[in-house]
Design an enzyme around this catalytic site. Structure first.
Site, PDB file in Angstrom:
ATOM      1  N   ARG A 164       0.925  -1.391  -0.070  1.00  0.00           N
ATOM      2  CA  ARG A 164      -0.375   0.242   0.288  1.00  0.00           C
ATOM      3  C   ARG A 164       0.439   1.499   0.198  1.00  0.00           C
ATOM      4  O   ARG A 164       0.563   2.154   0.635  1.00  0.00           O
ATOM      5  CB  ARG A 164      -0.660  -0.761   1.031  1.00  0.00           C
ATOM      6  N   SER A 233     -10.417   1.756   4.021  1.00  0.00           N
ATOM      7  CA  SER A 233      -9.361   0.801   4.521  1.00  0.00           C
ATOM      8  C   SER A 233      -8.867   2.527   5.481  1.00  0.00           C
ATOM      9  O   SER A 233      -8.089   2.290   4.707  1.00  0.00           O
ATOM     10  CB  SER A 233      -8.845   0.128   4.253  1.00  0.00           C
ATOM     11  N   GLU A 328      -3.447   4.267   6.777  1.00  0.00           N
ATOM     12  CA  GLU A 328      -2.775   4.182   5.074  1.00  0.00           C
ATOM     13  C   GLU A 328      -3.440   5.743   4.457  1.00  0.00           C
ATOM     14  O   GLU A 328      -3.083   5.903   3.382  1.00  0.00           O
ATOM     15  CB  GLU A 328      -4.338   3.593   4.827  1.00  0.00           C
TER      16      GLU A 328
HETATM   17  P1  NAP Z   1     -10.868 -10.306   4.574  1.00  0.00           P
HETATM   18  O1  NAP Z   1     -11.252 -11.560   3.163  1.00  0.00           O
HETATM   19  O2  NAP Z   1     -12.405 -10.020   5.656  1.00  0.00           O
HETATM   20  O3  NAP Z   1      -9.713 -10.408   5.333  1.00  0.00           O
HETATM   21  C1  NAP Z   1      -9.217  -8.895   5.910  1.00  0.00           C
HETATM   22  C2  NAP Z   1      -8.046  -8.803   5.603  1.00  0.00           C
HETATM   23  O4  NAP Z   1      -7.296 -10.408   5.781  1.00  0.00           O
HETATM   24  C3  NAP Z   1      -8.299  -8.512   4.310  1.00  0.00           C
HETATM   25  O5  NAP Z   1      -8.059  -7.462   4.729  1.00  0.00           O
HETATM   26  C4  NAP Z   1      -6.774  -9.388   3.372  1.00  0.00           C
HETATM   27  O6  NAP Z   1      -5.600  -8.233   3.820  1.00  0.00           O
HETATM   28  C5  NAP Z   1      -6.514 -10.031   4.889  1.00  0.00           C
HETATM   29  N1  NAP Z   1      -6.184 -11.660   3.781  1.00  0.00           N
HETATM   30  C6  NAP Z   1      -7.576 -12.688   3.825  1.00  0.00           C
HETATM   31  N2  NAP Z   1      -7.084 -13.252   3.136  1.00  0.00           N
HETATM   32  C7  NAP Z   1      -5.551 -13.801   2.711  1.00  0.00           C
HETATM   33  C8  NAP Z   1      -5.232 -14.045   2.090  1.00  0.00           C
HETATM   34  N3  NAP Z   1      -5.371 -15.277   1.254  1.00  0.00           N
HETATM   35  N4  NAP Z   1      -3.770 -14.231   2.031  1.00  0.00           N
HETATM   36  C9  NAP Z   1      -3.383 -13.249   2.715  1.00  0.00           C
HETATM   37  N5  NAP Z   1      -4.446 -12.083   3.427  1.00  0.00           N
HETATM   38  C10 NAP Z   1      -5.210 -11.892   3.388  1.00  0.00           C
HETATM   39  O7  NAP Z   1     -11.655  -9.080   3.728  1.00  0.00           O
HETATM   40  P2  NAP Z   1     -12.172  -7.946   3.333  1.00  0.00           P
HETATM   41  O8  NAP Z   1     -12.360  -6.527   4.128  1.00  0.00           O
HETATM   42  O9  NAP Z   1     -13.363  -8.319   2.515  1.00  0.00           O
HETATM   43  O10 NAP Z   1     -11.453  -7.669   1.989  1.00  0.00           O
HETATM   44  C11 NAP Z   1     -11.448  -7.899   0.966  1.00  0.00           C
HETATM   45  C12 NAP Z   1     -10.274  -6.898  -0.044  1.00  0.00           C
HETATM   46  O11 NAP Z   1     -10.569  -5.460  -0.522  1.00  0.00           O
HETATM   47  C13 NAP Z   1      -8.378  -7.210   0.708  1.00  0.00           C
HETATM   48  O12 NAP Z   1      -7.846  -7.424  -0.064  1.00  0.00           O
HETATM   49  C14 NAP Z   1      -9.184  -5.737   1.417  1.00  0.00           C
HETATM   50  O13 NAP Z   1      -7.266  -5.312   1.033  1.00  0.00           O
HETATM   51  C15 NAP Z   1      -9.435  -4.880  -0.117  1.00  0.00           C
HETATM   52  N6  NAP Z   1     -10.272  -4.178   0.840  1.00  0.00           N
HETATM   53  C16 NAP Z   1      -9.182  -2.556   0.081  1.00  0.00           C
HETATM   54  C17 NAP Z   1      -9.658  -1.646   0.643  1.00  0.00           C
HETATM   55  C18 NAP Z   1      -9.051  -0.689   0.460  1.00  0.00           C
HETATM   56  O14 NAP Z   1      -9.501   1.251   0.559  1.00  0.00           O
HETATM   57  N7  NAP Z   1      -8.313  -0.053  -0.063  1.00  0.00           N
HETATM   58  C19 NAP Z   1     -11.139  -1.517   1.631  1.00  0.00           C
HETATM   59  C20 NAP Z   1     -11.417  -2.889   1.772  1.00  0.00           C
HETATM   60  C21 NAP Z   1     -10.927  -3.921   1.714  1.00  0.00           C
HETATM   61  P3  NAP Z   1      -5.133  -7.584   2.887  1.00  0.00           P
HETATM   62  O15 NAP Z   1      -5.706  -6.373   2.845  1.00  0.00           O
HETATM   63  O16 NAP Z   1      -3.573  -7.105   2.874  1.00  0.00           O
HETATM   64  O17 NAP Z   1      -5.701  -7.858   1.076  1.00  0.00           O
END
Ligand code: NAP
Length: 333
Positions: A164, A233, A328
């Site tokens: 990020r 996030s 972030e």
């Molecule tokens: P989730 O499945 O509830 O998981 C929570 C966190 O665990 C995620 O943030 C993700 O990190 C990590 N994670 C889950 N599975 C993983 C794997 N197989 N390997 C490595 N890390 C893992 O996640 P969620 O909240 O629904 O989000 C899904 C994706 O959308 C994530 O990648 C998240 O970063 C992204 N997202 C981005 C934003 C933003 O504003 N930038 C906002 C919401 C969600 P990572 O964040 O490192 O992927």
């Protein structure tokens, strides 16, 4: 064309919807305009380049400087063996660009569907989601150097991309991301990125199916910034040492943990939720009730109000788990 507005409102230039003004708002729609702005001496004053304002929190009522905003949306595609090269300019709305790539049979960015950002902001932030990061798709980035008024190309490996972040993210960076060159897959070379559990069950995945799944999962979990102000996030997922991770999983057996390059990545949303803060509200600043990683503006929150909530969240998580949460989001004062 360059458009200038004095004492402009920035409320529609930041997805938190914080009320703030700036001395001058300059919009441009051609990369050559940056040279003209340089010749006018714009970069000798305080300036900030804003894309979608999707990762920015204004902690002030007035930004005493110039805000630059790009509406450049050039797009070029060419075949390069089994790969496809795409060059796109910084003003693209990121999700419109993903849709355009798919319609042009250029694949790889589908897991990043739905992220609110401009292309410039997406590169600066090295956006990532569902197991993909934009830097994995990039070949090089063209930058405009505001010190010299010249443009140059920086190969992807020299852009300082990490989780990020990039070398462009540091406040005070003299470089504006002008355009980005992607190396994408064509229909024959595309491989789906399915490491995230929620994508694994897609039968016979295609880029279009992955995009639809990601958009639907994001839609179910994330508040729409055009309805409730937010910047996605708010905190980066923290990385802790192997021994700290092992202590934490002894104490909290359900805590999600993922291998990371220099330790173990924890899910910030899980920590915030298990600190009892999901839906927590301080005035019009609140922790979203569906996704604890997202802080929202319920109406009239100020930047200071959102920051006070963020501090409370970080302190509570630190007290309960001994883990430091870092924002972030870029805070502008
Ligand atoms: P989730 O499945 O509830 O998981 C929570 C966190 O665990 C995620 O943030 C993700 O990190 C990590 N994670 C889950 N599975 C993983 C794997 N197989 N390997 C490595 N890390 C893992 O996640 P969620 O909240 O629904 O989000 C899904 C994706 O959308 C994530 O990648 C998240 O970063 C992204 N997202 C981005 C934003 C933003 O504003 N930038 C906002 C919401 C969600 P990572 O964040 O490192 O992927």
């Amino acid at each position: 064309m360059i458009t200038t507005i004095e004492n402009a409102s920035l409320q529609h230039y930041n997805t938190f919807g914080i009320k703030c003004t700036c001395r001058t708002l300059i919009t441009y729609d051609s990369l050559a305009d940056l040279e003209e702005l340089h010749a006018q001496g714009v970069f000798k004053t305080r300036w900030l380049h804003l894309g979608a304002g999707a990762n920015t929190l204004f902690d002030c009522d007035h930004f005493d400087g110039v805000i630059l905003h790009s509406e450049c949306t050039g797009f070029a595609r060419s075949n390069a063996g089994a790969k496809v090269e795409v060059t796109a300019e910084n003003g693209w709305k990121w999700d419109d660009l993903v849709a355009k790539m798919l319609s042009e049979k250029c694949y790889g960015a589908e897991n990043l569907s739905g992220i609110p950002a401009s292309l410039g902001g997406a590169v600066v932030q090295n956006i990532g989601a569902y197991g993909m990061e934009i830097s994995r798709l990039l070949q090089s980035v063209d930058v405009f150097d505001t010190r010299t008024g010249e443009s140059r190309t920086i190969p992807c490996g020299e852009c300082g991309f990490a989780y990020r972040t990039s070398m462009f993210k540091h406040l005070g960076s003299p470089l504006i991301v002008a355009s980005a060159r992607f190396s994408l897959s064509g229909p024959e070379s595309w491989q789906p990125a399915l490491e995230y559990a929620s994508l694994r069950d897609i039968a016979h995945p295609t880029p279009e199916k992955l995009r639809a799944a990601v958009l639907s999962q994001r839609g179910a979990k994330l508040p729409d910034p055009s309805v409730i102000g937010n910047a996605g996030s708010f905190f980066v997922n923290p990385v802790v040492t192997l021994s700290q991770a092992s202590h934490l999983s002894d104490e909290y057996p359900g805590m999600p943990q993922y291998p990371a390059p220099n330790g173990v990545k924890l899910a910030a949303a899980w920590l915030i939720e298990h600190a009892g803060l999901k839906g927590y509200r301080m005035g019009d600043a609140a922790v979203d009730d569906k996704n604890a990683l997202v802080l929202v503006n319920l109406g009239h929150a100020t930047g200071a109000g959102i920051l006070a909530l963020a501090t409370h969240v970080a302190n509570t998580v630190a007290r309960k788990f001994g883990v430091t949460l870092k924002p972030e989001v870029n805070v502008i004062r």
